[in-house]
Structure formats: structure tokens, C-alpha cells
Design a protein around this motif. Structure first.
Motif, PDB file in Angstrom:
ATOM      1  N   SER A 186     -54.977  -6.376 -38.132  1.00 34.77           N
ATOM      2  CA  SER A 186     -53.739  -6.732 -38.844  1.00 34.77           C
ATOM      3  C   SER A 186     -53.392  -8.151 -38.876  1.00 34.77           C
ATOM      4  CB  SER A 186     -52.715  -5.772 -38.517  1.00 34.77           C
ATOM      5  OG  SER A 186     -52.175  -6.068 -37.077  1.00 34.77           O
ATOM      6  N   TRP A 187     -54.140  -9.015 -38.141  1.00 35.33           N
ATOM      7  CA  TRP A 187     -53.425 -10.487 -37.825  1.00 35.33           C
ATOM      8  C   TRP A 187     -54.060 -11.288 -38.979  1.00 35.33           C
ATOM      9  CZ3 TRP A 187     -52.517 -13.365 -32.850  1.00 35.33           C
ATOM     10  CH2 TRP A 187     -51.760 -12.279 -31.847  1.00 35.33           C
ATOM     11  N   PRO A 188     -53.385 -12.259 -39.492  1.00 32.01           N
ATOM     12  CA  PRO A 188     -53.868 -13.303 -40.455  1.00 32.01           C
ATOM     13  C   PRO A 188     -54.967 -14.008 -39.611  1.00 32.01           C
ATOM     14  CG  PRO A 188     -51.865 -14.152 -39.364  1.00 32.01           C
ATOM     15  CD  PRO A 188     -51.962 -12.881 -38.863  1.00 32.01           C
ATOM     16  N   ILE A 189     -56.152 -14.569 -40.435  1.00 32.30           N
ATOM     17  CA  ILE A 189     -57.418 -15.325 -39.868  1.00 32.30           C
ATOM     18  C   ILE A 189     -57.508 -16.545 -40.429  1.00 32.30           C
ATOM     19  CG2 ILE A 189     -59.874 -14.994 -39.637  1.00 32.30           C
ATOM     20  CD1 ILE A 189     -58.439 -12.922 -38.012  1.00 32.30           C
ATOM     21  N   VAL A 190     -57.655 -17.454 -39.652  1.00 30.77           N
ATOM     22  CA  VAL A 190     -58.371 -18.843 -39.891  1.00 30.77           C
ATOM     23  C   VAL A 190     -59.605 -18.774 -39.490  1.00 30.77           C
ATOM     24  CG1 VAL A 190     -58.134 -21.320 -39.773  1.00 30.77           C
ATOM     25  CG2 VAL A 190     -56.013 -19.992 -40.008  1.00 30.77           C
ATOM     26  N   ARG A 191     -60.675 -18.851 -40.363  1.00 29.44           N
ATOM     27  CA  ARG A 191     -61.931 -18.613 -40.130  1.00 29.44           C
ATOM     28  C   ARG A 191     -62.687 -20.043 -40.317  1.00 29.44           C
ATOM     29  NH1 ARG A 191     -65.137 -14.340 -43.748  1.00 29.44           N
ATOM     30  NH2 ARG A 191     -65.269 -16.257 -45.220  1.00 29.44           N
ATOM     31  N   HIS A 196     -68.637 -14.067 -40.913  1.00 28.71           N
ATOM     32  CA  HIS A 196     -68.087 -13.123 -41.310  1.00 28.71           C
ATOM     33  C   HIS A 196     -67.689 -12.091 -40.079  1.00 28.71           C
ATOM     34  CE1 HIS A 196     -68.334 -14.418 -45.280  1.00 28.71           C
ATOM     35  NE2 HIS A 196     -69.855 -14.500 -45.216  1.00 28.71           N
ATOM     36  N   HIS A 197     -68.603 -12.107 -39.209  1.00 30.72           N
ATOM     37  CA  HIS A 197     -68.386 -11.059 -37.984  1.00 30.72           C
ATOM     38  C   HIS A 197     -68.244 -11.832 -36.817  1.00 30.72           C
ATOM     39  CE1 HIS A 197     -71.059  -8.998 -41.171  1.00 30.72           C
ATOM     40  NE2 HIS A 197     -70.224  -7.816 -40.491  1.00 30.72           N
ATOM     41  N   SER A 203     -71.242  -5.529 -27.651  1.00 32.62           N
ATOM     42  CA  SER A 203     -71.777  -5.402 -29.191  1.00 32.62           C
ATOM     43  C   SER A 203     -70.671  -4.937 -30.135  1.00 32.62           C
ATOM     44  CB  SER A 203     -72.857  -4.221 -29.237  1.00 32.62           C
ATOM     45  OG  SER A 203     -74.058  -4.642 -28.391  1.00 32.62           O
ATOM     46  N   GLU A 204     -69.346  -5.079 -29.768  1.00 34.08           N
ATOM     47  CA  GLU A 204     -68.315  -4.750 -30.701  1.00 34.08           C
ATOM     48  C   GLU A 204     -68.324  -5.841 -31.429  1.00 34.08           C
ATOM     49  OE1 GLU A 204     -63.631  -3.398 -30.347  1.00 34.08           O
ATOM     50  OE2 GLU A 204     -64.833  -3.423 -28.634  1.00 34.08           O
ATOM     51  N   THR A 205     -67.876  -5.515 -32.884  1.00 33.26           N
ATOM     52  CA  THR A 205     -67.813  -6.760 -33.689  1.00 33.26           C
ATOM     53  C   THR A 205     -66.457  -6.283 -34.745  1.00 33.26           C
ATOM     54  OG1 THR A 205     -69.078  -5.579 -35.442  1.00 33.26           O
ATOM     55  CG2 THR A 205     -70.153  -7.298 -33.938  1.00 33.26           C
ATOM     56  N   LEU A 206     -66.291  -7.526 -35.117  1.00 32.20           N
ATOM     57  CA  LEU A 206     -64.854  -7.691 -36.337  1.00 32.20           C
ATOM     58  C   LEU A 206     -65.511  -7.976 -37.640  1.00 32.20           C
ATOM     59  CD1 LEU A 206     -61.533  -8.230 -34.471  1.00 32.20           C
ATOM     60  CD2 LEU A 206     -62.191  -6.223 -35.456  1.00 32.20           C
ATOM     61  N   ASN A 207     -65.452  -7.629 -38.649  1.00 29.73           N
ATOM     62  CA  ASN A 207     -65.658  -7.949 -39.881  1.00 29.73           C
ATOM     63  C   ASN A 207     -64.271  -8.574 -40.472  1.00 29.73           C
ATOM     64  OD1 ASN A 207     -66.517  -8.856 -42.340  1.00 29.73           O
ATOM     65  ND2 ASN A 207     -67.727  -6.868 -43.032  1.00 29.73           N
ATOM     66  N   THR A 208     -64.592 -10.024 -40.553  1.00 29.42           N
ATOM     67  CA  THR A 208     -63.517 -10.832 -40.950  1.00 29.42           C
ATOM     68  C   THR A 208     -63.033 -10.622 -42.414  1.00 29.42           C
ATOM     69  OG1 THR A 208     -64.485 -12.943 -41.121  1.00 29.42           O
ATOM     70  CG2 THR A 208     -63.525 -12.548 -38.920  1.00 29.42           C
ATOM     71  N   GLU A 209     -63.889 -10.283 -43.293  1.00 34.58           N
ATOM     72  CA  GLU A 209     -63.856  -9.965 -44.611  1.00 34.58           C
ATOM     73  C   GLU A 209     -62.859  -8.846 -44.804  1.00 34.58           C
ATOM     74  OE1 GLU A 209     -64.773 -11.553 -47.161  1.00 34.58           O
ATOM     75  OE2 GLU A 209     -66.205 -12.958 -45.897  1.00 34.58           O
TER      76      GLU A 209
END
Length: 296
Positions: A186-191, A196-197, A203-209
Motif C-alpha cells: 500500500s506504499w507509494p513507490i519511486v522506481r 518491475h519486480h 524468492s519472494e517478489t513484489l510487482n511494483t506495477e
């Protein structure tokens, strides 16, 4: 039999594709080249080349022997070259490439010092955040972060760096301290760039999309400054945010979930017959960068 001369003749025959072409290149008679090859084969007790009226081809034993001949002669040439070169200061043009921020923070200060000490040297440095093909693009040396995929490159390990998650104290106060990567959903992202991942340990991943993406940038400085203002959480290499972390402008999050650190290294096309200006700079700059990265 002059064994080293016979090895050089054998290499020349293979490289030129025929005994007559090798004789012409070495300014020798064809008969002397044939005799040198025959003497070498008799001495070794093996056939190195299959010969016909139209072509020559390496035997399996010849292929193995060729590699060792090249290595032996290269070592001899390099030893003689370095002994001669060290009588003079490094000179000529040195071409170097590095990731933009790493170059600005760590490499350029060293180059400035090195150039001041060696006025006969000229440096052409390119800072770019992409994997540069140093052979095709004509670079002597590159700083590479990550594991090497190209087996034709030789590496000099300098240290390690890890991708880290960080955010401003104000944003953490607003969002709360995350305990797992999923808490960032739920956080705002600066990429930075098109990553994207975000991969984590196990092996845990977050999809920033699928997250609240507020900015994507190809400039590290932009990502850092935006994160410092509290615009969003970001993920960068530890060396990139080291100063902001030390000054308390950013705080490192979820360190126990960080993936394995990546190697930072000098890479160059080969370690044989390096020019003295390249070898001298590697020997001088390598230990200093290792010391810098040790604290990062």
C-alpha cells in the motif's frame, strides 16, 4: 630445436591457414616451416596437424597444444613487456566506463588523482546505467555490478553491494514500519528504471506495477531526492544511498529480507598482453576501491 620458435611457427601456421602463408608472414622459406613443424611433432611424438594438398586442420592433440602454446608465449611476451614498460610512466589513452553514480562518487575522484600523477595519460570515461559491451564499444576497463554472463571477460573483484529498500523518516511515520515485503503493497513507490519486480530473500517478489507507483526515473539522483522528500519508498543499491542513510535522510527497511549481495568488479577483455597503462591503473585503483566498498 628452438622450442619457443617452433611453438611460434606452429601458431603462425594455424592462424594463417597454410604452411606457405605462414612462411611468407614470417619471411622464411616454406621448407624451413615444414621442417620446424616436423621437428616439433617428432619431439612431442604426436601429430598436431592433418595436412592435405588443399587444407590443414588441427588434431585433437594439436588443439589442446595450441591453447597451451598461446598461453606460454603470451606469458613470456607480457613479462618482457611489463619489465620494459615499468621503466617509463603510463602514457596514452585509457578508456573506462562505469555506472553513472558509482563513477561520479568513487571512480572519477580516483581518476582525477591518477591523471594528476601521470600527465602523459589521457582518460576517456563514459558513465552510463546499462551493461556496456566493452569489446564491441572499445573500452579498456569497465566497472560491472552483478555476476558476469560473458566468459570472455576477466574480473577483478572489488567488493559487494546489495539492493536495499529505503524511505524517509516522514513516510515511515505516516505508513508505519513494515515487517514483511507484503506490507509495502500500500506504499507509494519511486522506481528507478524499469525494475518491475523487487526480489527478496527466499524468492519472494513484489510487482511494483500492482503498487502505488508515483514515479519512474532513469536517474539515481532523482530517485534518491524524491525518496528523501517523502514521495515514496525506493529500492537502490546500498552504495547509491549510503550518504543519505548515514545522514538519516533515508532509513533502510526490511534488511533481513534483502537478497544476496552482488559483486562489484573491474572487468576487461582478457588478462594477457594488457597494455601497461591498463595494468598500472588496475593495480593502483583496485585496492583503493576495495577499501571504499568495505565500508559501504
Amino acid at each position: 630445436m628452438d622450442k619457443l620458435k617452433a611453438m611460434a611457427t606452429f601458431i603462425e601456421i594455424v592462424d594463417r591457414g597454410s604452411l606457405s602463408a605462414a612462411a611468407e608472414a614470417m619471411d622464411r622459406s616454406p621448407a624451413s616451416v615444414v621442417r620446424a613443424l616436423a621437428d616439433l611433432e617428432n619431439h612431442l611424438g604426436i601429430r598436431l596437424l592433418n595436412r592435405s594438398t588443399r587444407r590443414i586442420s588441427l588434431t585433437d592433440e594439436g588443439r589442446d597444444y595450441l591453447l597451451r602454446c598461446r598461453r606460454i608465449l603470451a606469458d613470456i611476451n607480457e613479462a618482457e613487456f611489463l619489465l620494459d614498460a615499468r621503466r617509463t610512466a603510463p602514457a596514452g589513452k585509457l578508456t573506462v566506463t562505469a555506472p553513472m553514480m558509482f563513477g561520479r562518487l568513487h571512480l572519477i575522484p580516483l581518476l582525477n588523482q591518477y591523471l594528476a600523477e601521470h600527465p602523459g595519460l589521457q582518460v576517456d570515461i563514459t558513465l552510463v546505467d546499462r551493461v556496456v559491451n566493452i569489446i564491441d564499444e572499445g573500452f579498456d576497463i569497465a566497472i560491472r555490478i552483478g555476476h558476469l554472463a560473458d566468459s570472455s571477460l576477466i574480473s577483478m573483484p572489488l567488493g559487494l553491494t546489495a539492493p536495499v529498500i529505503c524511505a524517509s523518516p516522514a513516510l515511515i511515520k505516516q505508513q508505519g514500519t513494515p515487517n514483511t515485503p507484503n506490507d509495502l503493497a500500500s506504499w507509494p513507490i519511486v522506481r528507478f528504471n524499469q525494475h518491475h519486480h523487487w526480489a527478496f530473500k527466499n524468492s519472494e517478489t513484489l510487482n511494483t506495477e500492482n503498487m502505488s507507483l508515483v514515479m519512474t526515473t532513469n536517474q539515481v539522483d532523482t530517485a534518491i531526492s524524491s525518496a528523501i522528500t517523502g514521495l515514496g519508498v525506493t529500492r537502490l543499491f546500498s552504495y547509491q544511498v549510503a550518504q543519505a542513510l548515514e545522514q538519516g535522510q533515508l532509513i533502510r527497511l526490511l534488511p533481513e529480507f534483502e537478497p544476496t549481495s552482488l559483486p562489484v568488479q573491474f572487468v576487461y577483455p582478457h588478462n594477457r598482453l594488457l597494455s601497461y597503462r591498463v595494468r598500472a591503473f588496475l593495480d593502483w585503483a583496485g585496492p583503493q576501491l576495495k577499501e571504499v566498498l568495505k565500508g559501504r
